[in-house]
Scaffold this active site. Structure first.
Site, PDB file in Angstrom:
ATOM      1  N   CYS A  97     -11.112  -0.426  -3.143  1.00 58.94           N
ATOM      2  CA  CYS A  97     -10.536   0.812  -3.678  1.00 58.94           C
ATOM      3  C   CYS A  97     -11.345   1.263  -4.891  1.00 58.94           C
ATOM      4  CB  CYS A  97      -9.067   0.598  -4.055  1.00 58.94           C
ATOM      5  SG  CYS A  97      -8.821  -0.746  -5.217  1.00 58.94           S
ATOM      6  N   GLN A 136       0.844  -1.199   0.000  1.00 62.73           N
ATOM      7  CA  GLN A 136       0.000   0.000   0.000  1.00 62.73           C
ATOM      8  C   GLN A 136       0.880   1.249   0.000  1.00 62.73           C
ATOM      9  OE1 GLN A 136      -3.285  -0.055  -0.201  1.00 62.73           O
ATOM     10  NE2 GLN A 136      -3.931  -2.072   0.501  1.00 62.73           N
ATOM     11  N   GLU A 190      -2.923 -15.315  -2.840  1.00 65.80           N
ATOM     12  CA  GLU A 190      -2.386 -14.212  -3.645  1.00 65.80           C
ATOM     13  C   GLU A 190      -1.830 -14.783  -4.947  1.00 65.80           C
ATOM     14  OE1 GLU A 190      -1.860 -10.761  -3.654  1.00 65.80           O
ATOM     15  OE2 GLU A 190      -0.713 -11.186  -5.470  1.00 65.80           O
ATOM     16  N   ASP A 200      -9.478  -8.047  -0.159  1.00 70.97           N
ATOM     17  CA  ASP A 200      -8.899  -6.747  -0.506  1.00 70.97           C
ATOM     18  C   ASP A 200      -8.481  -6.795  -1.982  1.00 70.97           C
ATOM     19  OD1 ASP A 200      -7.659  -4.307  -0.531  1.00 70.97           O
ATOM     20  OD2 ASP A 200      -6.002  -4.862   0.783  1.00 70.97           O
TER      21      ASP A 200
HETATM   22  C1  LIG Z   1      -5.284  -4.091  -3.348  1.00 71.90           C
HETATM   23  S1  LIG Z   1      -4.016  -5.271  -3.302  1.00 71.90           S
HETATM   24  C2  LIG Z   1      -4.115  -5.773  -1.614  1.00 71.90           C
HETATM   25  C3  LIG Z   1      -2.911  -6.480  -1.070  1.00 71.90           C
HETATM   26  C4  LIG Z   1      -2.846  -6.633   0.434  1.00 71.90           C
HETATM   27  N1  LIG Z   1      -4.100  -7.055   0.997  1.00 71.90           N
HETATM   28  C5  LIG Z   1      -2.364  -5.366   1.083  1.00 71.90           C
HETATM   29  O1  LIG Z   1      -3.114  -4.684   1.776  1.00 71.90           O
HETATM   30  O2  LIG Z   1      -1.183  -5.032   0.884  1.00 71.90           O
HETATM   31  C6  LIG Z   1      -4.690  -6.544  -4.236  1.00 71.90           C
HETATM   32  C7  LIG Z   1      -3.834  -7.779  -4.342  1.00 71.90           C
HETATM   33  O3  LIG Z   1      -4.599  -8.762  -5.008  1.00 71.90           O
HETATM   34  C8  LIG Z   1      -3.755  -9.508  -5.845  1.00 71.90           C
HETATM   35  N2  LIG Z   1      -4.648 -10.126  -6.843  1.00 71.90           N
HETATM   36  C9  LIG Z   1      -5.191  -9.537  -7.933  1.00 71.90           C
HETATM   37  N3  LIG Z   1      -6.003 -10.387  -8.574  1.00 71.90           N
HETATM   38  C10 LIG Z   1      -5.979 -11.549  -7.866  1.00 71.90           C
HETATM   39  C11 LIG Z   1      -6.605 -12.810  -8.041  1.00 71.90           C
HETATM   40  N4  LIG Z   1      -7.409 -13.035  -9.064  1.00 71.90           N
HETATM   41  N5  LIG Z   1      -6.340 -13.768  -7.147  1.00 71.90           N
HETATM   42  C12 LIG Z   1      -5.505 -13.542  -6.103  1.00 71.90           C
HETATM   43  N6  LIG Z   1      -4.861 -12.367  -5.899  1.00 71.90           N
HETATM   44  C13 LIG Z   1      -5.095 -11.377  -6.769  1.00 71.90           C
HETATM   45  C14 LIG Z   1      -2.776  -8.497  -6.356  1.00 71.90           C
HETATM   46  O4  LIG Z   1      -1.601  -9.110  -6.816  1.00 71.90           O
HETATM   47  C15 LIG Z   1      -2.554  -7.634  -5.120  1.00 71.90           C
HETATM   48  O5  LIG Z   1      -1.485  -8.128  -4.363  1.00 71.90           O
END
Ligand SMILES: C[S@@+](CC[C@H](N)C(=O)[O-])C[C@H]1O[C@@H](n2cnc3c(N)ncnc32)[C@H](O)[C@@H]1O
Length: 580
Positions: A525, A388, A444, A497
């Site tokens: 977001c 973040q 993830e 998230d």
């Molecule tokens: C908004 S970030 C949140 C990460 C973590 N919760 C944080 O607060 O740092 C979204 C995360 O979802 C992962 N992501 C995106 N699409 C995904 C999917 N289909 N399955 C699993 N992870 C995914 C991205 O790589 C990213 O790390």
């Protein structure tokens, strides 16, 4: 003046301008950012990029058409190519055929095409916001408001999102009976049609210099000086300036110094190596990415286009970059002193600057990661993994997620209390809660983030956390079984998230189908995808929901992680009583 390569010579013959077709030599129009002089295009395959006026020649007829659309948006000038169909021949055309007349039929066809785009553009205009006139407006569009005013605006918008969510859930019920929560109407007029407990907006503890991760483009400013900064203009069409971030509040002073360090290097070698131009796919310097922890330690990634240089030249560039950055690194006697933890060179050959995660990345000197502290835990951050962008802001966000996750978990119960952290990134949310639950399972899809997450667990001596690497939609069902999450001995809370695209419907269905998840905490977001996902979680139709019960939204809060910008994070809690 730079000669164009063979493949990108021009064949534009005429323009549709202010209602009529005319020869390119006869019009000149100026825009805010860009003076467009179509006479330049008949200049025998020579590209002009005039330093002061930002005049552009047109490389091929497709580009010409895009330019003309942009001009329409900016000034309403009706300029269009009349030769969109001949692209294959365009590459070899010379100035002679530029003056040939087009067949009448083709003119009509192109006119129709233009009108179609023009109409579409008019429609878009209604919803389009005014274009930012400078880099401050472009990067921090709310900076003209006080922070208090920004919070009021963002809270209002988040409430609108809630209203939209309830309205869409309601629609999904059609003529069926609505859930009981629709009868709740708070007295506060501000909360009309928001059928949950609204907890307001949490502010960011830091409002300036808060970004721990920034990307700067290498290009030319409005005076055509090599600049490392923020893009302004139409990057997708290769028309932009790179403007200095010096007056942009959300960038830290140390990052601003890092930018100038690279800019100095580019200036010193500019006779040999130019900044990358997307339109021609030439030039070396593309992008600079800086990640910084709260101690000011930085990972600096310099992205280049390696297609025009030899291996030997590459080695020289690397050597020179190392000694240049070292001369400013922790050099207290320099005005541009920075604290470099790791300097990287990334090679990227694609047309746009967005490099794939596996683009070659060489560590030139220093270490692979920086360490950041969040809520007393340490997190390794590598150049490409997700973290973040507002470290102090994220402490506020995670504290609220933790409070809301734990408040419903029954400490007295004999059940195992499990947290399912979906889209776990580097494991931050799960790690901050691991000591308060029996187990955490994180899912993830980015491998480097999962590797960082595992290292972070070790670094913090967390033993009850497991990370699954894969897309949530492909793995969640089997992993929930594998990790025994559906057992009657388990009480599971899901914290999701997701990225801006929201959660895949398969993920939502798996959660709905779980016999142990009564509570879901959604960190969003993007209000649009939150609404879409909420309909699936709370709507009436699926048989899955019929057997396990739909969720209902119970409370929500906005968290401002991005002061001075229009973005805002929000947390929404969904609950249900499982039909046992
Ligand atoms: C908004 S970030 C949140 C990460 C973590 N919760 C944080 O607060 O740092 C979204 C995360 O979802 C992962 N992501 C995106 N699409 C995904 C999917 N289909 N399955 C699993 N992870 C995914 C991205 O790589 C990213 O790390």
């Amino acid at each position: 003046m730079k000669p164009l390569n063979q493949a990108s010579k021009i064949i534009a013959q005429q323009f549709f301008y202010r209602g009529k077709f005319i020869k390119p030599t006869t019009i000149t129009t100026s825009l805010n950012q860009l003076k467009f002089n179509p006479s330049l295009i008949v200049n025998n395959g020579v590209q002009h990029q005039n330093a002061t006026s930002r005049s552009f020649s047109i490389i091929n007829n497709n580009t010409l058409f895009s330019h003309s659309l942009m001009m329409q948006e900016e000034e309403g000038a009706r300029v269009s190519s009349t030769n969109n169909n001949n692209s294959s021949s365009s590459s070899m055309a010379t100035s002679n055929n530029l003056n040939k007349k087009m067949p009448e039929e083709q003119q009509q066809q192109n006119k129709r095409k233009f009108n179609h785009h023009n109409n579409r553009n008019k429609k878009n205009k209604k919803v389009k916001k005014e274009k930012p006139s400078n880099v401050i407006e472009a990067v921090t569009p709310l900076a003209h408001l006080t922070y208090e005013e920004q919070l009021v605006k963002k809270e209002g918008e988040t409430l609108d999102c809630m209203r939209e969510m309830f309205s869409e859930i309601k629609k999904s019920y059609g003529t069926a009976e609505l859930p009981e929560y629709y009868t709740i109407q708070p007295e506060d007029e501000k909360l009309k049609d928001v059928h949950l407990t609204w907890c307001g907006i949490l502010s960011s503890p830091q409002t300036e210099g808060y970004r721990n991760n920034c990307e700067f483009t290498c290009g030319y400013n409005s005076e055509d000086k090599p600049t490392v900064g923020f893009r302004q203009g139409l990057f997708s069409q290769g028309i932009f300036n790179a403007e200095s971030p010096k007056d942009v509040k959300i960038v830290s002073d140390s990052m601003k110094r890092a930018v100038l360090v690279l800019q100095k290097f580019i200036e010193q070698h500019h006779d040999t190596y130019k900044c990358y131009a997307q339109k021609t796919h030439t030039g070396l310097w593309r992008l600079m990415k800086v990640r910084e922890n709260r101690n000011g330690e930085m990972l600096i990634i310099v992205q280049i286009n390696p297609t025009e240089i030899s291996e030997e030249a590459m080695q020289t560039i690397k050597t020179n970059l190392i000694s240049h950055f070292k001369s400013f690194d922790k050099n207290e006697s320099s005005d541009l002193s920075i604290n470099v933890k790791g300097l990287f060179l990334q090679q990227h050959t694609g047309v746009s600057n967005a490099a794939p995660t596996d683009a070659p990345l060489d560590l030139l000197y220093g270490e692979q990661t920086i360490v950041e502290e969040v809520l007393g835990l340490k997190f390794n951050i590598s150049p490409m993994s997700f973290f973040q962008v507002n470290t102090k802001g994220v402490e506020v966000l995670y504290s609220k997620v933790k409070e809301w996750t734990l408040e419903s978990m029954d400490k007295e119960s004999n059940k195992e209390r499990v947290l399912l952290d979906v889209c776990s990134g580097t494991g931050t949310i799960g790690s901050t809660m691991a000591s308060s639950v029996s187990r955490v399972i994180g899912i993830e899809m980015v491998e480097s983030s999962v590797n960082d997450a595992r290292k972070n667990a070790q670094l913090n001596n967390i033993q009850n956390i497991t990370f699954v690497c894969g897309k949530a939609e492909d793995t969640i069902t089997t992993k929930m079984v594998e990790h025994n999450l559906n057992s009657s001995n388990v009480e599971c809370v899901a914290v999701v998230d997701p990225p801006r695209s929201g959660l895949h419907k398969k993920v939502l269905e798996s959660i709905l189908r779980s016999p142990t998840i009564e509570k879901l905490i959604y960190v969003s977001c993007n209000p649009k995808t939150l609404v879409e996902n909420a309909i699936r979680l709370c709507g009436p139709t699926s048989t899955v929901r019929a057997s396990y019960g739909a969720f209902k939204p119970v409370k929500a809060i906005a968290v401002d992680m991005f002061p001075h910008t229009e973005h805002c994070e929000m947390i929404c809690v969904f609950e249900r009583k499982l039909k046992k």
